[in-house]
Design an enzyme around this catalytic site. Structure first.
Site, PDB file in Angstrom:
ATOM      1  N   ALA A  99      -0.200  -1.326   3.800  1.00  0.00           N
ATOM      2  CA  ALA A  99      -0.102  -2.530   4.623  1.00  0.00           C
ATOM      3  C   ALA A  99       0.854  -2.240   5.768  1.00  0.00           C
ATOM      4  O   ALA A  99       1.711  -1.354   5.664  1.00  0.00           O
ATOM      5  CB  ALA A  99       0.410  -3.683   3.772  1.00  0.00           C
ATOM      6  N   GLY A 123      -1.282  -0.260   0.114  1.00  0.00           N
ATOM      7  CA  GLY A 123      -2.507  -1.025   0.335  1.00  0.00           C
ATOM      8  C   GLY A 123      -3.707  -0.129   0.631  1.00  0.00           C
ATOM      9  O   GLY A 123      -4.851  -0.538   0.410  1.00  0.00           O
ATOM     10  N   GLU A 127      -4.932   0.836  -2.674  1.00  0.00           N
ATOM     11  CA  GLU A 127      -5.516  -0.370  -3.268  1.00  0.00           C
ATOM     12  C   GLU A 127      -6.866  -0.698  -2.630  1.00  0.00           C
ATOM     13  O   GLU A 127      -7.795  -1.146  -3.315  1.00  0.00           O
ATOM     14  CB  GLU A 127      -4.533  -1.533  -3.114  1.00  0.00           C
ATOM     15  CG  GLU A 127      -3.272  -1.309  -3.964  1.00  0.00           C
ATOM     16  CD  GLU A 127      -2.154  -2.278  -3.637  1.00  0.00           C
ATOM     17  OE1 GLU A 127      -1.791  -2.397  -2.436  1.00  0.00           O
ATOM     18  OE2 GLU A 127      -1.633  -2.925  -4.559  1.00  0.00           O
ATOM     19  N   GLU A 178       5.343   1.439  -2.776  1.00  0.00           N
ATOM     20  CA  GLU A 178       5.971   0.162  -2.402  1.00  0.00           C
ATOM     21  C   GLU A 178       7.390   0.015  -2.923  1.00  0.00           C
ATOM     22  O   GLU A 178       8.235  -0.624  -2.309  1.00  0.00           O
ATOM     23  CB  GLU A 178       5.126  -1.020  -2.899  1.00  0.00           C
ATOM     24  CG  GLU A 178       3.821  -1.241  -2.133  1.00  0.00           C
ATOM     25  CD  GLU A 178       2.633  -0.494  -2.722  1.00  0.00           C
ATOM     26  OE1 GLU A 178       2.840   0.496  -3.472  1.00  0.00           O
ATOM     27  OE2 GLU A 178       1.494  -0.895  -2.433  1.00  0.00           O
TER      28      GLU A 178
HETATM   29  N1  CO8 Z   1       2.976   0.337   8.385  1.00  0.00           N
HETATM   30  C1  CO8 Z   1       3.257   0.397   9.695  1.00  0.00           C
HETATM   31  N2  CO8 Z   1       3.311   1.550  10.411  1.00  0.00           N
HETATM   32  C2  CO8 Z   1       3.050   2.698   9.748  1.00  0.00           C
HETATM   33  C3  CO8 Z   1       2.774   2.707   8.370  1.00  0.00           C
HETATM   34  C4  CO8 Z   1       2.725   1.469   7.678  1.00  0.00           C
HETATM   35  N3  CO8 Z   1       2.409   1.370   6.368  1.00  0.00           N
HETATM   36  N4  CO8 Z   1       2.605   4.003   7.985  1.00  0.00           N
HETATM   37  C5  CO8 Z   1       2.767   4.748   9.081  1.00  0.00           C
HETATM   38  N5  CO8 Z   1       3.038   3.975  10.156  1.00  0.00           N
HETATM   39  C6  CO8 Z   1       3.300   4.383  11.546  1.00  0.00           C
HETATM   40  C7  CO8 Z   1       4.681   4.992  11.669  1.00  0.00           C
HETATM   41  O1  CO8 Z   1       5.658   3.985  11.797  1.00  0.00           O
HETATM   42  C8  CO8 Z   1       4.497   5.828  12.908  1.00  0.00           C
HETATM   43  O2  CO8 Z   1       4.540   4.990  14.054  1.00  0.00           O
HETATM   44  P1  CO8 Z   1       5.627   5.262  15.228  1.00  0.00           P
HETATM   45  O3  CO8 Z   1       5.265   6.614  15.728  1.00  0.00           O
HETATM   46  O4  CO8 Z   1       5.363   4.159  16.193  1.00  0.00           O
HETATM   47  O5  CO8 Z   1       6.951   5.226  14.561  1.00  0.00           O
HETATM   48  C9  CO8 Z   1       3.064   6.332  12.799  1.00  0.00           C
HETATM   49  O6  CO8 Z   1       2.406   5.440  11.887  1.00  0.00           O
HETATM   50  C10 CO8 Z   1       2.968   7.731  12.228  1.00  0.00           C
HETATM   51  O7  CO8 Z   1       3.679   7.748  10.997  1.00  0.00           O
HETATM   52  P2  CO8 Z   1       4.831   8.818  10.680  1.00  0.00           P
HETATM   53  O8  CO8 Z   1       5.493   9.266  11.935  1.00  0.00           O
HETATM   54  O9  CO8 Z   1       5.703   8.223   9.625  1.00  0.00           O
HETATM   55  O10 CO8 Z   1       3.947  10.019  10.103  1.00  0.00           O
HETATM   56  P3  CO8 Z   1       4.406  11.113   9.033  1.00  0.00           P
HETATM   57  O11 CO8 Z   1       3.279  12.116   8.982  1.00  0.00           O
HETATM   58  O12 CO8 Z   1       5.772  11.598   9.305  1.00  0.00           O
HETATM   59  O13 CO8 Z   1       4.452  10.322   7.618  1.00  0.00           O
HETATM   60  C11 CO8 Z   1       3.621   8.842   5.936  1.00  0.00           C
HETATM   61  C12 CO8 Z   1       3.283   9.803   7.085  1.00  0.00           C
HETATM   62  C13 CO8 Z   1       4.220   9.621   4.769  1.00  0.00           C
HETATM   63  C14 CO8 Z   1       2.310   8.192   5.477  1.00  0.00           C
HETATM   64  C15 CO8 Z   1       4.645   7.775   6.414  1.00  0.00           C
HETATM   65  O14 CO8 Z   1       4.155   7.225   7.613  1.00  0.00           O
HETATM   66  C16 CO8 Z   1       4.865   6.669   5.444  1.00  0.00           C
HETATM   67  O15 CO8 Z   1       5.594   6.839   4.468  1.00  0.00           O
HETATM   68  N6  CO8 Z   1       4.247   5.471   5.679  1.00  0.00           N
HETATM   69  C17 CO8 Z   1       4.457   4.320   4.869  1.00  0.00           C
HETATM   70  C18 CO8 Z   1       3.733   4.425   3.530  1.00  0.00           C
HETATM   71  C19 CO8 Z   1       4.011   3.193   2.679  1.00  0.00           C
HETATM   72  O16 CO8 Z   1       5.125   2.936   2.271  1.00  0.00           O
HETATM   73  N7  CO8 Z   1       2.956   2.402   2.380  1.00  0.00           N
HETATM   74  C20 CO8 Z   1       3.081   1.192   1.611  1.00  0.00           C
HETATM   75  C21 CO8 Z   1       3.198   0.004   2.529  1.00  0.00           C
HETATM   76  S1  CO8 Z   1       3.496  -1.527   1.663  1.00  0.00           S
HETATM   77  C22 CO8 Z   1       1.970  -1.963   1.070  1.00  0.00           C
HETATM   78  O17 CO8 Z   1       0.989  -1.312   1.288  1.00  0.00           O
HETATM   79  C23 CO8 Z   1       1.893  -3.227   0.258  1.00  0.00           C
HETATM   80  C24 CO8 Z   1       0.502  -3.774   0.185  1.00  0.00           C
HETATM   81  C25 CO8 Z   1       0.458  -5.075  -0.559  1.00  0.00           C
HETATM   82  C26 CO8 Z   1       0.399  -6.284   0.335  1.00  0.00           C
HETATM   83  C27 CO8 Z   1       0.078  -7.510  -0.455  1.00  0.00           C
HETATM   84  C28 CO8 Z   1       0.197  -8.795   0.345  1.00  0.00           C
HETATM   85  C29 CO8 Z   1      -0.214 -10.045  -0.415  1.00  0.00           C
END
Ligand code: CO8
Length: 258
Positions: free
Chosen positions: A66, A109, A112, A132
């Protein structure tokens, strides 16, 4: 076909393709994407010319979860009332089989979303996880419920409590991925699998998918009763007569989807 901002939508034969398209955010699921994905998939579901739907992302990310930036400042009430992911929840109500074609990150997400699909094809570059807990939350789109059903209680707890990610081979071994394929062949394999499903009798495919869903959601006794009722009712279909006649006549069946 409707205009979308965050997804690409295309028909290839009897298969509807939805490609997540927010490359700048690794296909993070924001409210707009969730709503567009739900709408596009529902449109395909209502279309009798479509027998299977493929959901995919990019080579680098199926979806990295998400959208954390969009969610970060929300209150519990805003998350509840303005549920930004209502669109995604529509996917689990569809009759049409969904195939997830996953390359790169399928996290939170994103994992999921893949688990909302019926079949998960994993490229050898795929990485699955529920990280998460590192953000101070828990999975909220089925991760604590669908993951244990897919991989068992102890593997699921390992992923949800430690936030570690697993590769495609481990995912397949655990029962999360249906198949692992070389990344370069992922989309081709997805089309082939989806074509195979879409060539079958549509009402029978709907019935099989629903029976599999009942298996996940009910007791064995209820599930067996449901299966028997549906199995018997399928003998009222032209496609059942055609399928069995084709077997006797040693030819391929020609289903008319009714
Ligand atoms: N949300 C927003 N932006 C994201 C996300 C995300 N989940 N993942 C990556 N991005 C963005 C980064 O911020 C970055 O943008 P910017 O250059 O503007 O800073 C761009 O994508 C590229 O990402 P990275 O530079 O971080 O790329 P890396 O190759 O270094 O890392 C990763 C890749 C490991 C995937 C890393 O981006 C990461 O850890 N992302 C987050 C993963 C995460 O924690 N996901 C879980 C999110 S919470 C969730 O999914 C809950 C769902 C349930 C909702 C229920 C509601 C009712």
């Amino acid at each position: 076909m409707a205009e979308y901002e965050t997804i690409l939508v295309e028909r290839r034969g009897r298969v509807g393709w939805i490609t997540l398209n927010r490359p700048q955010a690794l296909n993070a699921l924001n409210a707009r994407l969730a709503s567009e994905l739900g709408a596009a998939a529902s449109d395909f579901d209502a279309d009798e010319e479509i027998g299977c739907i493929v959901i995919t992302g990019s080579e680098r990310a199926f979806a990295a979860g998400a959208d954390i930036k969009e969610m970060a400042d929300k209150t519990p009430l805003e998350m509840e009332q303005g549920n930004p992911f209502a669109g995604l929840e529509r996917l689990s109500q569809l009759r049409t089989p969904l195939v997830a074609a996953v390359a790169g990150f399928a996290l939170g997400g994103g994992c999921e979303l893949a688990m909302t699909c019926d079949i998960i094809l994993a490229a050898d570059t795929a990485r699955f996880g529920q990280p998460e807990i590192n953000l101070g939350v828990i999975p909220g789109l089925g991760g604590t419920q669908r993951l244990p059903r897919a991989v068992g209680a102890y593997k699921a707890a390992d992923l949800v409590l430690t936030a570690r990610t697993i590769d495609a081979v481990e995912a397949e071994r655990a029962g999360l991925a249906s198949r692992v394929v070389p990344a370069a062949e992922l989309l081709e394999v997805a089309q082939t699998v989806a074509d195979e499903i879409a060539a079958k009798s549509l009402p029978v495919v709907y019935a099989a998918k629903e029976a599999l869903r009942v298996a996940r959601e009910s007791t064995l006794t209820e599930g067996l009763r449901f299966e028997r009722r549906v199995f018997v009712s399928l003998f009222g279909l032209e496609d059942q007569k055609e399928g069995m006649a084709a077997f006797r006549e040693k030819r391929a069946p020609e289903f008319h989807h009714r």
